[in-house]
Design a protein around this motif. Structure first.
Motif, mmCIF file in Angstrom:
data_model
loop_
_atom_site.group_PDB
_atom_site.id
_atom_site.type_symbol
_atom_site.label_atom_id
_atom_site.label_comp_id
_atom_site.label_asym_id
_atom_site.label_seq_id
_atom_site.Cartn_x
_atom_site.Cartn_y
_atom_site.Cartn_z
ATOM 1 N N TRP A 144 30.182 -49.211 15.774
ATOM 2 C CA TRP A 144 29.255 -48.135 15.405
ATOM 3 C C TRP A 144 27.910 -48.446 16.037
ATOM 4 O O TRP A 144 27.454 -49.594 16.043
ATOM 5 N N GLN A 145 27.249 -47.418 16.553
ATOM 6 C CA GLN A 145 25.952 -47.633 17.168
ATOM 7 C C GLN A 145 25.134 -46.356 17.182
ATOM 8 O O GLN A 145 25.660 -45.247 17.050
ATOM 9 N N ALA A 146 23.823 -46.525 17.347
ATOM 10 C CA ALA A 146 22.923 -45.396 17.566
ATOM 11 C C ALA A 146 22.876 -45.083 19.054
ATOM 12 O O ALA A 146 23.356 -45.863 19.887
ATOM 13 N N ASN A 147 22.279 -43.946 19.407
ATOM 14 C CA ASN A 147 22.099 -43.634 20.820
ATOM 15 C C ASN A 147 20.860 -44.352 21.359
ATOM 16 O O ASN A 147 20.245 -45.167 20.656
ATOM 17 N N ALA A 148 20.488 -44.069 22.586
ATOM 18 C CA ALA A 148 19.372 -44.770 23.218
ATOM 19 C C ALA A 148 18.044 -44.502 22.526
ATOM 20 O O ALA A 148 17.097 -45.281 22.658
ATOM 21 N N ALA A 149 17.971 -43.410 21.749
ATOM 22 C CA ALA A 149 16.759 -43.083 21.003
ATOM 23 C C ALA A 149 16.781 -43.659 19.594
ATOM 24 O O ALA A 149 15.859 -43.419 18.804
ATOM 25 N N GLY A 150 17.838 -44.407 19.258
ATOM 26 C CA GLY A 150 17.915 -45.018 17.942
ATOM 27 C C GLY A 150 18.376 -44.074 16.857
ATOM 28 O O GLY A 150 18.070 -44.281 15.683
ATOM 29 N N ILE A 151 19.151 -43.041 17.209
ATOM 30 C CA ILE A 151 19.604 -42.041 16.245
ATOM 31 C C ILE A 151 21.124 -42.086 16.169
ATOM 32 O O ILE A 151 21.816 -42.097 17.189
ATOM 33 N N TYR A 152 21.639 -42.104 14.948
ATOM 34 C CA TYR A 152 23.083 -42.120 14.744
ATOM 35 C C TYR A 152 23.638 -40.697 14.739
ATOM 36 O O TYR A 152 22.954 -39.746 14.351
ATOM 37 N N ALA A 153 24.885 -40.569 15.161
ATOM 38 C CA ALA A 153 25.577 -39.278 15.090
ATOM 39 C C ALA A 153 25.964 -39.036 13.636
ATOM 40 O O ALA A 153 26.906 -39.626 13.117
ATOM 41 N N HIS A 154 25.219 -38.184 12.980
ATOM 42 C CA HIS A 154 25.403 -37.926 11.556
ATOM 43 C C HIS A 154 24.969 -36.493 11.278
ATOM 44 O O HIS A 154 24.031 -35.997 11.923
ATOM 45 N N PRO A 155 25.616 -35.822 10.335
ATOM 46 C CA PRO A 155 25.209 -34.439 10.042
ATOM 47 C C PRO A 155 23.729 -34.282 9.738
ATOM 48 O O PRO A 155 23.144 -33.227 10.024
ATOM 49 N N GLU A 156 23.105 -35.304 9.182
ATOM 50 C CA GLU A 156 21.671 -35.217 8.888
ATOM 51 C C GLU A 156 20.837 -35.147 10.162
ATOM 52 O O GLU A 156 19.679 -34.737 10.123
ATOM 53 N N HIS A 157 21.416 -35.576 11.277
ATOM 54 C CA HIS A 157 20.684 -35.592 12.548
ATOM 55 C C HIS A 157 21.286 -34.601 13.536
ATOM 56 O O HIS A 157 21.237 -34.824 14.750
ATOM 57 N N ALA A 158 21.844 -33.525 13.029
ATOM 58 C CA ALA A 158 22.438 -32.515 13.898
ATOM 59 C C ALA A 158 21.397 -31.999 14.888
ATOM 60 O O ALA A 158 20.276 -31.662 14.519
ATOM 61 N N GLY A 159 21.762 -31.988 16.160
ATOM 62 C CA GLY A 159 20.836 -31.541 17.201
ATOM 63 C C GLY A 159 19.961 -32.635 17.757
ATOM 64 O O GLY A 159 19.250 -32.419 18.740
ATOM 65 N N GLU A 160 19.985 -33.836 17.144
ATOM 66 C CA GLU A 160 19.136 -34.935 17.613
ATOM 67 C C GLU A 160 19.875 -35.907 18.519
ATOM 68 O O GLU A 160 19.247 -36.779 19.128
ATOM 69 N N VAL A 161 21.203 -35.795 18.570
ATOM 70 C CA VAL A 161 21.973 -36.639 19.483
ATOM 71 C C VAL A 161 22.632 -35.756 20.534
ATOM 72 O O VAL A 161 22.821 -34.560 20.329
ATOM 73 N N GLU A 162 22.967 -36.343 21.648
ATOM 74 C CA GLU A 162 23.531 -35.595 22.763
ATOM 75 C C GLU A 162 24.906 -35.033 22.410
ATOM 76 O O GLU A 162 25.655 -35.609 21.617
ATOM 77 N N ASP A 163 25.226 -33.926 23.017
ATOM 78 C CA ASP A 163 26.531 -33.314 22.816
ATOM 79 C C ASP A 163 27.621 -34.289 23.265
ATOM 80 O O ASP A 163 27.594 -34.793 24.386
ATOM 81 N N GLY A 164 28.558 -34.573 22.394
ATOM 82 C CA GLY A 164 29.639 -35.487 22.714
ATOM 83 C C GLY A 164 29.390 -36.926 22.312
ATOM 84 O O GLY A 164 30.303 -37.756 22.382
ATOM 85 N N PHE A 165 28.157 -37.259 21.891
ATOM 86 C CA PHE A 165 27.890 -38.631 21.460
ATOM 87 C C PHE A 165 28.464 -38.834 20.068
ATOM 88 O O PHE A 165 28.060 -38.176 19.112
ATOM 89 N N ARG A 166 29.416 -39.746 19.956
ATOM 90 C CA ARG A 166 30.039 -40.033 18.678
ATOM 91 C C ARG A 166 29.435 -41.255 18.009
ATOM 92 O O ARG A 166 29.380 -41.351 16.785
ATOM 93 N N GLY A 167 29.042 -42.227 18.803
ATOM 94 C CA GLY A 167 28.484 -43.450 18.247
ATOM 95 C C GLY A 167 29.495 -44.306 17.514
ATOM 96 O O GLY A 167 29.133 -45.212 16.762
ATOM 97 N N TRP A 168 30.751 -44.036 17.737
ATOM 98 C CA TRP A 168 31.833 -44.782 17.088
ATOM 99 C C TRP A 168 32.980 -44.925 18.066
ATOM 100 O O TRP A 168 33.268 -44.015 18.838
ATOM 101 N N GLY A 169 33.606 -46.091 18.044
ATOM 102 C CA GLY A 169 34.744 -46.308 18.926
ATOM 103 C C GLY A 169 35.703 -47.313 18.338
ATOM 104 O O GLY A 169 35.367 -48.072 17.421
#
Length: 206
Positions: free
Chosen positions: A74-99
């Motif tokens: 699990w990880q945040a994106n380069a801006a330090g934001i996790y893919a979470h419903p609370e941050h809808a629109g703040e992460v890039e399209d397709g960024f899951r942050g989980w693998g």
């Protein structure tokens, strides 16, 4: 009919067993039952930031590679934001942050491609150094092991990280630091995980 807790026997525990890959990574076990692989695409094609490779091996107390490990990241994106419903629109399209990846059945090596995460806000807004959280299961492990991967080129951020500073000894903190190198022009971070021994990786009780 009710039972008092004191009279109940403990349920027997069981390790992940040899079939963990069939249920959690069926494609790697030879079962092509999904149109898409579960959890292999962590960052997606549109994520900003530096593209990196993370790889390593899991070893047991004798130093031998464990070849049936499954890891989740699990990880945040380069801006330090996790893919979470609370941050809808703040992460890039397709960024899951989980693998989800597994070790090579022959060598015990594991690895995945992603983007380097940015610092994230911890409790009370205190910043945490860039890191990737890892969860590890394998045959012989009763309860999944949780740890973190930090980056050796983030020395200032690591020095101020509240989680790393909970670890008293510097030698123990070093077991959470991935080492950077370059291969074919791409950053590669090496992170070997040791399940037992004098240089055992720090695991967290969460």
């Amino acid at each position: 009919m009710t039972h008092r807790l004191g009279y109940l026997k403990e349920t027997p525990s069981q390790t992940a067993g040899p079939y963990v890959h069939i249920g959690l990574a069926p494609g790697a076990a030879g079962f092509e039952i999904y149109d898409q692989k579960l959890g292999w695409d962590i960052a997606g094609p549109n994520a900003a930031g530096e593209r990196i490779r993370v790889e390593g091996v899991v070893t047991d107390g004798t130093g031998a590679p464990v070849k049936d490990v499954l890891l989740e990241a699990w990880q945040a994106n380069a801006a330090g934001i996790y893919a979470h419903p609370e941050h809808a629109g703040e992460v890039e399209d397709g960024f899951r942050g989980w693998g989800r990846v597994i070790t090579d059945f022959s060598t015990g090596e594991w690895g995945f491609d992603t983007v380097k995460p940015g610092p994230v806000a911890g409790r009370n807004g205190q910043p945490m150094a860039p890191h990737i959280s890892l969860w590890i299961v394998a045959r012989g492990i009763n309860v999944g092991l949780s740890t973190r991967l930090y980056f050796d080129d983030e020395k200032d951020a690591n020095a101020a990280d509240p989680v790393l500073n909970l670890i008293e000894w510097e030698q123990r903190r070093q077991t959470l630091i991935a080492r950077r190198s370059t291969r074919d022009g791409k950053a590669v971070y090496r992170f070997d995980i040791r399940l037992q021994g004098g240089d055992e990786t720090v695991f967290f009780d969460i």
